[in-house]
Design an enzyme around this catalytic site. Sequence first.
Site, PDB file in Angstrom:
ATOM      1  N   LYS A 158       1.211   1.314  -8.988  1.00 11.93           N
ATOM      2  CA  LYS A 158       0.665   0.232  -9.823  1.00 11.93           C
ATOM      3  C   LYS A 158      -0.700  -0.199  -9.322  1.00 11.93           C
ATOM      4  O   LYS A 158      -1.024  -0.031  -8.141  1.00 11.93           O
ATOM      5  CB  LYS A 158       1.604  -0.977  -9.863  1.00 11.93           C
ATOM      6  CG  LYS A 158       1.913  -1.641  -8.506  1.00 11.93           C
ATOM      7  CD  LYS A 158       0.908  -2.678  -8.019  1.00 11.93           C
ATOM      8  CE  LYS A 158       1.247  -3.257  -6.656  1.00 11.93           C
ATOM      9  NZ  LYS A 158       0.158  -3.954  -5.977  1.00 11.93           N
TER      10      LYS A 158
ATOM     11  N   ASP B  23       7.945  -6.110  -5.786  1.00 13.03           N
ATOM     12  CA  ASP B  23       7.253  -5.139  -6.638  1.00 13.03           C
ATOM     13  C   ASP B  23       8.184  -4.043  -7.172  1.00 13.03           C
ATOM     14  O   ASP B  23       7.759  -3.187  -7.944  1.00 13.03           O
ATOM     15  CB  ASP B  23       6.121  -4.445  -5.856  1.00 13.03           C
ATOM     16  CG  ASP B  23       4.933  -5.364  -5.611  1.00 13.03           C
ATOM     17  OD1 ASP B  23       4.906  -6.480  -6.168  1.00 13.03           O
ATOM     18  OD2 ASP B  23       4.023  -4.945  -4.873  1.00 13.03           O
TER      19      ASP B  23
HETATM   20  P1  ATP Z   1       2.436  -3.339  -1.877  1.00 15.50           P
HETATM   21  O1  ATP Z   1       1.323  -2.918  -2.766  1.00 15.50           O
HETATM   22  O2  ATP Z   1       3.779  -3.417  -2.579  1.00 15.50           O
HETATM   23  O3  ATP Z   1       2.168  -4.539  -1.066  1.00 15.50           O
HETATM   24  P2  ATP Z   1       1.653  -1.150  -0.232  1.00 15.50           P
HETATM   25  O4  ATP Z   1       1.390  -0.138  -1.292  1.00 15.50           O
HETATM   26  O5  ATP Z   1       0.471  -1.834   0.348  1.00 15.50           O
HETATM   27  O6  ATP Z   1       2.672  -2.201  -0.798  1.00 15.50           O
HETATM   28  P3  ATP Z   1       3.585   0.618   0.947  1.00 15.50           P
HETATM   29  O7  ATP Z   1       3.014   1.975   0.790  1.00 15.50           O
HETATM   30  O8  ATP Z   1       4.681   0.212   0.053  1.00 15.50           O
HETATM   31  O9  ATP Z   1       2.436  -0.493   0.944  1.00 15.50           O
HETATM   32  O10 ATP Z   1       4.040   0.535   2.478  1.00 15.50           O
HETATM   33  C1  ATP Z   1       4.101  -0.625   3.254  1.00 15.50           C
HETATM   34  C2  ATP Z   1       4.968  -0.318   4.482  1.00 15.50           C
HETATM   35  O11 ATP Z   1       6.313  -0.142   4.052  1.00 15.50           O
HETATM   36  C3  ATP Z   1       4.608   0.985   5.164  1.00 15.50           C
HETATM   37  O12 ATP Z   1       3.665   0.786   6.175  1.00 15.50           O
HETATM   38  C4  ATP Z   1       5.936   1.488   5.696  1.00 15.50           C
HETATM   39  O13 ATP Z   1       6.131   1.077   7.033  1.00 15.50           O
HETATM   40  C5  ATP Z   1       6.998   0.804   4.855  1.00 15.50           C
HETATM   41  N1  ATP Z   1       7.771   1.701   3.938  1.00 15.50           N
HETATM   42  C6  ATP Z   1       9.089   1.621   3.693  1.00 15.50           C
HETATM   43  N2  ATP Z   1       9.480   2.535   2.794  1.00 15.50           N
HETATM   44  C7  ATP Z   1       8.401   3.238   2.446  1.00 15.50           C
HETATM   45  C8  ATP Z   1       8.197   4.324   1.554  1.00 15.50           C
HETATM   46  N3  ATP Z   1       9.193   4.868   0.851  1.00 15.50           N
HETATM   47  N4  ATP Z   1       6.949   4.776   1.419  1.00 15.50           N
HETATM   48  C9  ATP Z   1       5.933   4.202   2.126  1.00 15.50           C
HETATM   49  N5  ATP Z   1       6.081   3.192   3.000  1.00 15.50           N
HETATM   50  C10 ATP Z   1       7.310   2.706   3.173  1.00 15.50           C
END
Ligand code: ATP
Length: 310
Positions: free
Chosen positions: A9, A137
């Site tokens: 997203k 999310d």
């Molecule tokens: P958001 O935009 O929802 O705040 P994000 O995109 O910034 O999230 P994610 O890629 O969801 O961040 O990852 C945040 C943290 O979640 C990672 O650093 C990791 O430690 C943990 N995590 C748990 N499950 C997953 C997964 N399936 N893929 C990636 N990271 C994961």
Amino acid sequence: MIKVRVPAKVNVQLGVGGLRADGFHDLANVFFAVALGDEVTAAPGEGVTLTCSGPDAAQVPLDDTNLAARAARLLAAHHGLADPGVHLHIAKAIPVAGGMAGGSADGAAALVACDALWGLDTPFENLLDLAAELGSDVPFALLGGVALGRGRGEILEALPVTGTFHWVFAVADGGLSTPAVFRECDRLREEAGTGSGDTDVPTPDAAPALLAALATGDPAALAAALTNDLQSAALSLRPSLAATLAAGTEAGAIGALVSGSGPTCAFLAKDAEAAEALATALAASGTCRTAHATYGPVPGAAIHPRATES
Ligand code: ATP
């Protein structure tokens, strides 16, 4: 084996209210699902096990903290399955800790994949409730399209959209922690003397100009209406993102913003050809690790029809 595709997203509006007593912020969060996404495959297995492939695979935890594993266990518990068996493989294309809800996407995909693998036929409404338990999310990754998220972002209302919009995502080196970016947003508000509590900051709402741009399918109007209340906090923690945003604008983007809590930057292009040219220019600019052209809106987590065998 069940294969599920799930979108990343971008928030075309991320309105952040004051800090609530429960530690969350009230949000007016317009989620937009893009074709850049992960694939989660569920195969029969012993216990819940996990593997991951893709350029960022080393940053993905493979233990019980992974949202895909947590989703599988939550679904099993909801149905009273004492000893769930599944092997989940995540083919990761969504940047990790990039502000594109990649972990949440995998959680949503695992719910859909395990539901099919285990023949549970869980009603969609119940899957949405389980998704909200996993994280703010996650429900949107099930729903897809474009939706307004209120509360912590988990109370969703689908929004009308016309046509397809073309995007480019500039992926940074390293991630940003979402809680750290919210804390920085509160700190900057305190520093500016405006206060950061929910009595100081007005409750945000979706901008009428943004909703009209989506409904009429007007990329220039959407570009003009893009806003992210976390952008100054992300720039404060990662000042180099200013150069990324400037490089995209100089290379012809009609709109630019930090995606969610960053550090991925999102650019709107006028059409598919312009998006490809913009991705090439950004990748060569030296201001990001890589850049991807994509489009949306696309549907939420869905089973890949030709990759499913019993
Ligand atoms: P958001 O935009 O929802 O705040 P994000 O995109 O910034 O999230 P994610 O890629 O969801 O961040 O990852 C945040 C943290 O979640 C990672 O650093 C990791 O430690 C943990 N995590 C748990 N499950 C997953 C997964 N399936 N893929 C990636 N990271 C994961």
